[in-house]
Design a protein around this motif. Structure first.
Motif, short mmCIF file in Angstrom:
data_model
loop_
_atom_site.label_atom_id
_atom_site.label_comp_id
_atom_site.label_asym_id
_atom_site.label_seq_id
_atom_site.Cartn_x
_atom_site.Cartn_y
_atom_site.Cartn_z
N ILE A 115 -12.65 6.42 -5.12
CA ILE A 115 -11.70 5.54 -4.64
C ILE A 115 -11.72 5.64 -3.10
N LEU A 116 -11.93 4.58 -2.68
CA LEU A 116 -12.04 4.42 -0.82
C LEU A 116 -10.93 4.03 -0.29
N LEU A 117 -10.18 4.79 0.52
CA LEU A 117 -8.85 4.27 1.45
C LEU A 117 -9.51 3.99 2.63
N ARG A 118 -9.17 2.78 3.14
CA ARG A 118 -9.58 2.74 4.71
C ARG A 118 -8.54 2.17 5.32
N GLY A 119 -8.46 2.52 6.76
CA GLY A 119 -7.57 2.33 7.64
C GLY A 119 -8.12 2.51 9.18
N GLU A 120 -8.12 1.59 9.98
CA GLU A 120 -8.89 1.99 11.23
C GLU A 120 -7.89 2.66 12.11
N LEU A 161 -12.70 11.28 -5.58
CA LEU A 161 -13.40 11.16 -6.71
C LEU A 161 -12.57 11.56 -7.75
N VAL A 162 -12.26 10.60 -8.98
CA VAL A 162 -11.61 10.66 -9.99
C VAL A 162 -12.23 10.47 -11.20
N ASN A 163 -11.77 10.79 -12.29
CA ASN A 163 -12.31 10.42 -13.64
C ASN A 163 -12.41 8.90 -13.72
N LEU A 164 -13.36 8.47 -14.34
CA LEU A 164 -13.55 7.02 -14.39
C LEU A 164 -12.55 6.46 -15.30
N LYS A 165 -11.82 7.01 -16.16
CA LYS A 165 -10.68 6.45 -17.00
C LYS A 165 -9.65 6.41 -16.31
N ASP A 166 -9.44 7.13 -15.03
CA ASP A 166 -8.32 6.94 -14.33
C ASP A 166 -8.36 6.11 -12.95
N ALA A 167 -9.65 5.48 -12.85
CA ALA A 167 -9.91 4.69 -11.53
C ALA A 167 -9.10 3.43 -11.49
N GLN A 168 -9.01 2.59 -12.53
CA GLN A 168 -8.25 1.40 -12.34
C GLN A 168 -6.69 1.59 -12.07
N ARG A 169 -6.15 2.68 -12.59
CA ARG A 169 -4.76 3.02 -12.33
C ARG A 169 -4.88 3.77 -11.09
N ALA A 170 -5.42 4.51 -10.56
CA ALA A 170 -5.62 4.94 -9.22
C ALA A 170 -5.41 3.73 -8.29
N VAL A 171 -6.49 2.92 -8.25
CA VAL A 171 -6.12 1.92 -7.36
C VAL A 171 -5.02 1.10 -7.35
N GLU A 172 -4.47 0.98 -8.61
CA GLU A 172 -3.23 0.01 -8.59
C GLU A 172 -2.08 0.94 -8.09
N LEU A 173 -2.03 2.11 -8.36
CA LEU A 173 -0.93 2.97 -7.46
C LEU A 173 -1.21 3.18 -6.07
N LEU A 174 -2.38 3.03 -5.62
CA LEU A 174 -2.65 3.33 -4.26
C LEU A 174 -2.63 1.90 -3.52
N LEU A 175 -2.57 0.98 -4.07
CA LEU A 175 -2.29 -0.52 -3.75
C LEU A 175 -0.68 -0.74 -3.62
N LYS A 176 0.10 -0.17 -4.27
CA LYS A 176 1.72 -0.35 -4.10
C LYS A 176 2.30 -0.02 -2.77
N MET A 221 0.88 -1.26 0.15
CA MET A 221 0.16 0.00 0.09
C MET A 221 0.77 1.23 -0.01
N PHE A 222 0.33 2.36 -0.56
CA PHE A 222 1.06 3.63 -0.48
C PHE A 222 1.14 4.09 0.87
N HIS A 223 0.55 3.65 1.82
CA HIS A 223 0.87 4.49 3.49
C HIS A 223 0.51 2.96 4.10
N PRO A 224 1.29 2.79 5.10
CA PRO A 224 1.21 1.46 6.01
C PRO A 224 -0.10 1.53 6.63
N ILE A 225 -0.71 2.32 7.06
CA ILE A 225 -1.84 2.20 7.61
C ILE A 225 -3.11 1.68 6.85
N ILE A 226 -3.14 2.17 5.71
CA ILE A 226 -4.22 1.56 4.85
C ILE A 226 -4.42 0.14 4.71
N THR A 227 -5.49 -0.35 5.06
CA THR A 227 -5.63 -1.67 4.89
C THR A 227 -6.53 -2.16 3.67
#
Length: 152
Positions: A96-101, A137-152, A1-7
């Motif tokens: 894009i939802l980012l969750r971290g308790e 909220l991002v453009n639909l065309k960017d959503a998959q790439r945004a998720v991939e980046l934020l999962l790194k 993940m791009f940040h350690p507390i994001i689950t």
């Protein structure tokens, strides 16, 4: 993940962003606006309002693209009754939802998300947050790439 507390990171596609400008800066007026949408069966997702400028505010929210026609019809009725309202519509979005308790115990999570997406040219149109979530909220065309980046 791009940040350690994001689950968890995931997206919801096909959202429309609507901004209603010229809303009276009163709880009663906001209640009328949101109540009219609810009465017509419109389900609002992300919701944000600007600070007052004089006695007016802007209210921005997202709805599923399937609810757009019903939403605009309801806003049209309100505009006929309250004259000064203007609606601005932007379709073809994903949230894009980012969750971290433990998000509420950490600083800089939102900044890290903006940097991560910004470095790849992905623009954020709206942000909402809670103690455990940040929703972008991002453009639909960017959503998959945004998720991939934020999962790194």
């Amino acid at each position: 993940m791009f940040h350690p507390i994001i689950t968890q990171v995931y997206s919801v596609d096909n959202l429309s962003l609507i901004t209603v400008s010229g809303v009276s800066a009163s709880s009663k007026a906001i209640g009328v606006l949101l109540g009219a949408l609810a009465e017509e069966g419109v389900s609002i997702d992300m919701l944000n309002m600007s600070p007052p400028i004089g006695d007016k505010i802007n209210v921005s929210f997202t709805v599923m693209d399937d609810d757009l026609a019903n939403t605009l019809g309801t806003l049209g009725k309100l505009q006929n009754e309250h004259g000064a309202l203007q609606s601005h519509v932007n379709t073809g979005n994903s949230k894009i939802l980012l969750r971290g308790e433990k998000m509420h115990q950490n600083r800089g999570v939102g900044a890290a998300a903006f940097r991560c997406l910004g470095e790849e040219g992905i623009e954020v149109k709206m942000i909402t947050s809670s103690d455990v979530d940040i929703t972008l909220l991002v453009n639909l065309k960017d959503a998959q790439r945004a998720v991939e980046l934020l999962l790194k």
